[in-house]
Each structure stands twice: as structure tokens, then as C-alpha cells.
Motif scaffolding. Sequence first.
Motif, short mmCIF file in Angstrom:
data_model
loop_
_atom_site.label_atom_id
_atom_site.label_comp_id
_atom_site.label_asym_id
_atom_site.label_seq_id
_atom_site.Cartn_x
_atom_site.Cartn_y
_atom_site.Cartn_z
N GLY A 123 0.88 -1.32 -0.03
CA GLY A 123 -0.11 -0.07 0.07
C GLY A 123 0.84 1.47 -0.02
O GLY A 123 0.54 2.27 -0.91
N ASN A 124 2.01 1.31 0.87
CA ASN A 124 2.86 2.41 0.93
C ASN A 124 3.61 2.44 -0.38
O ASN A 124 3.92 3.46 -0.70
N LEU A 125 4.05 1.32 -0.99
CA LEU A 125 4.75 1.39 -2.10
C LEU A 125 3.84 1.83 -3.41
O LEU A 125 4.26 2.61 -4.14
N ALA A 126 2.49 1.47 -3.20
CA ALA A 126 1.46 1.99 -4.49
C ALA A 126 1.46 3.55 -4.34
O ALA A 126 1.12 4.22 -5.09
N SER A 127 1.54 4.11 -2.86
CA SER A 127 1.32 5.53 -2.61
C SER A 127 2.36 6.22 -3.31
O SER A 127 2.13 7.42 -4.00
N ILE A 128 3.71 5.73 -3.09
CA ILE A 128 4.67 6.20 -3.89
C ILE A 128 4.49 6.26 -5.24
O ILE A 128 4.62 7.35 -6.01
N LEU A 129 4.16 5.32 -6.02
CA LEU A 129 3.91 5.34 -7.30
C LEU A 129 2.66 6.08 -7.74
O LEU A 129 2.95 6.84 -8.90
N LEU A 130 1.65 6.15 -6.97
CA LEU A 130 0.58 6.92 -7.57
C LEU A 130 0.61 8.43 -7.26
O LEU A 130 0.45 9.27 -8.25
N LEU A 131 1.74 8.79 -6.17
CA LEU A 131 2.20 10.20 -6.12
C LEU A 131 2.95 10.74 -7.36
O LEU A 131 2.92 11.79 -7.74
N TRP A 132 3.77 9.69 -7.89
CA TRP A 132 4.50 10.20 -9.32
C TRP A 132 3.65 10.20 -10.50
O TRP A 132 3.53 11.17 -11.18
N PHE A 133 2.68 9.25 -10.64
CA PHE A 133 1.88 9.27 -11.78
C PHE A 133 0.85 10.27 -11.50
O PHE A 133 0.40 10.95 -12.44
N TYR A 134 0.43 10.81 -10.41
CA TYR A 134 -0.29 11.86 -10.06
C TYR A 134 0.50 13.40 -10.53
O TYR A 134 -0.22 14.19 -11.30
N SER A 135 1.39 13.20 -10.18
CA SER A 135 2.42 14.53 -10.59
C SER A 135 2.54 14.70 -12.08
O SER A 135 2.67 15.94 -12.88
N THR A 136 2.84 13.59 -12.74
CA THR A 136 3.22 13.57 -14.09
C THR A 136 1.84 13.59 -15.22
O THR A 136 2.03 14.40 -16.17
N THR A 137 0.78 13.05 -14.68
CA THR A 137 -0.37 12.92 -15.63
C THR A 137 -1.58 13.06 -14.96
O THR A 137 -2.55 13.85 -15.14
N LEU A 138 -2.10 12.29 -13.77
CA LEU A 138 -3.27 12.23 -13.22
C LEU A 138 -3.97 13.62 -12.88
O LEU A 138 -5.01 13.70 -12.79
N LYS A 139 -3.06 14.53 -12.19
CA LYS A 139 -3.69 15.81 -11.83
C LYS A 139 -4.00 16.56 -12.91
O LYS A 139 -4.82 17.62 -12.79
N LYS A 140 -3.48 16.15 -14.14
CA LYS A 140 -4.22 17.12 -15.08
C LYS A 140 -5.36 16.54 -15.95
O LYS A 140 -5.95 17.11 -16.68
N LYS A 141 -5.73 15.53 -15.12
CA LYS A 141 -7.17 14.94 -15.73
C LYS A 141 -8.24 15.29 -14.89
O LYS A 141 -8.13 15.74 -13.60
N LEU A 142 -9.46 15.44 -15.52
CA LEU A 142 -10.52 15.75 -14.69
C LEU A 142 -11.04 14.73 -13.62
O LEU A 142 -11.08 13.40 -13.58
#
Length: 312
Positions: A123-142
Amino acid sequence: MKLIKAFFRLVRWPNLVFIALTQVLFAYCIYDKIYAGSEAHLLSAVHFIYLVLASVFIAAAGYIINDYFDLNIDQVNKPDKVVVNAIISRRWVIFWHMFLSLTGMCFTMAALPLRGYWHLILGNLASILLLWFYSTTLKKKLLIGNVLISLLTAWVILILFLAQHPLHFSSLLKVDQHEIRFFRFTILYAAFAFVISLVREVVKDMEDLEGDRKYGCRTMPIVWGVQASKLFAAVWLAVLITALSILQFYILPFGWWPSAVYCLLLVILPLIWILVKLGKATSPADFHRLSTVIKLVMLTGILSMVFFRYYL
């Protein structure tokens, strides 16, 4: 000294203190009281500290990588607060992200034995990866990025509940009154953290509208418009206000008047103020002020855990 100040600004040190405070209060004021006299233990003191440090380091790494990929947008939205490349080079920013992420995972594994708790390590490993993808891509999505950050905010509390439950089938059969009460408080505060974080994320998107639009983001205010975004945030605020008001009527028969008065004055009424001001907000400064007040309400909401140290 300037470099140190910039680093602490980069990792959002007040937010890190808030994360640590949330976990400490939840363990001390709720878990300890519910399980007082029981043989159950959340974690040893040392292992609990490791878990808190893991949360803090992973969050810090997330803030760093977010600023790394948001450099161009931040130069438009808040040029006077830019740290990346202005004070700390991009190469060092990436180094600190990787170092803090790795340190966070080391503390996670030190806090939680692999046997029975591998799901929390993942779960914590997923948090790190998700924060990376959030910063690169997901935060720009609706909406996707907003929901993700809100879920990760709730995870700060949920991981403490899950740390009490090793992933064994036999443990699922041992549900007693302590477990039920602990679960209820976990859901209460995790849901509060999720909803108020979701509202703040949408308000921040309205504040950062110009920079986000310039660099092709597809956030809610850009796709749906500011008015629709206000309505979305207002609905969730109304839900939160209603739920908290009902909760106060539920606890009053127990004589918890100080808690009810605290919640009314420092959580519910400020939320109503935010709801009213949200409808009138037009400028980035207005939305920034609302975002700051929402953050304060998050703090007062979490501090309400102190009352349960005396009531439970």
C-alpha cells in the motif's frame, strides 16, 4: 540557511507535521482508549514511530516530485514561491525524491513484518507510485487526481486501522466490540479527511486555473467551468456539514457537550462560512483564502480526537 528554508518549503513541512499529528492523536486518543486493558496492541512504540516516519517521508517525496513536474505551472500561478531550479536544482530535487521515497519504504518494512502485513507494505509502495503518476499525468485529468489525493489523505488514518489486522483468515473471524468501535472511528475520520481534502483540491484547482489552462491541464474548472466546480464543492460541503450536525445530535445524549460545542464552533460554522464565501469567490486570492481556511478546518477536525481520550 536559504537552502534549508527552501528545502522545508519544498517538502511542505507544515503538512508533514499535520500528518504526524493525525496519526499520533488517532493512536493515543482513540486506539489506546478503545483497547485500554486489552491484550491487543496497535504497534510497539518504536514500530509506531517507524510507521509515522514512513508516512511523513513518503508524503514529503510526493510534494517534491509534484513541484518538480509543476515547475512551469508554478511559474505562472505562484512565481514568488518557486523552489525548483530557482534555489534547488532539478537534479537535487530528483535525488531527494528518490532518497525520501526509499527511506519511507525502509521505515515501512521496519514497522511492519512482511508476514501478515505485506498488503500495507504494498500500500505504501503504491502510494509512492501513485504520487509520481499524479504529478506527471493524473493531476491534469478531470477529477481523477482530486479523488486520488483525497484517498491518499484518508490512507494516513486507514493504515493505522489495517496495521491492527494482519492479513490472516483467522483474524477476520475474531471480531469483537473493540474492533467494531475502532472501525467506526476509523471510517468517521477517514471519511472526514477524504471529503474535506476533495473540496480543498477542487478549490485549489480554481485558484490555479490560469496556469493549468496555459499548460493543457484538464482540471474540473477548465472542463466544467468555475460555476460547476463551485457547485461540486458546495454539494460535498453540504454533505459534510449535514453529517457532522447529525453526529452532534447522536452524541449529546451521552453528555459530550464540550465536544459538541467544539465541533459546532470550530468545524461546522467554519464550513458554513466556507460554503457562503465559495459562492462569492472570483479571484485566485479568494480561492487561496478559502483553501487556507479549509486546511485550518482539517486541523480542528483532527484535533477533535483529543476529546475521545476523555470520553471513551
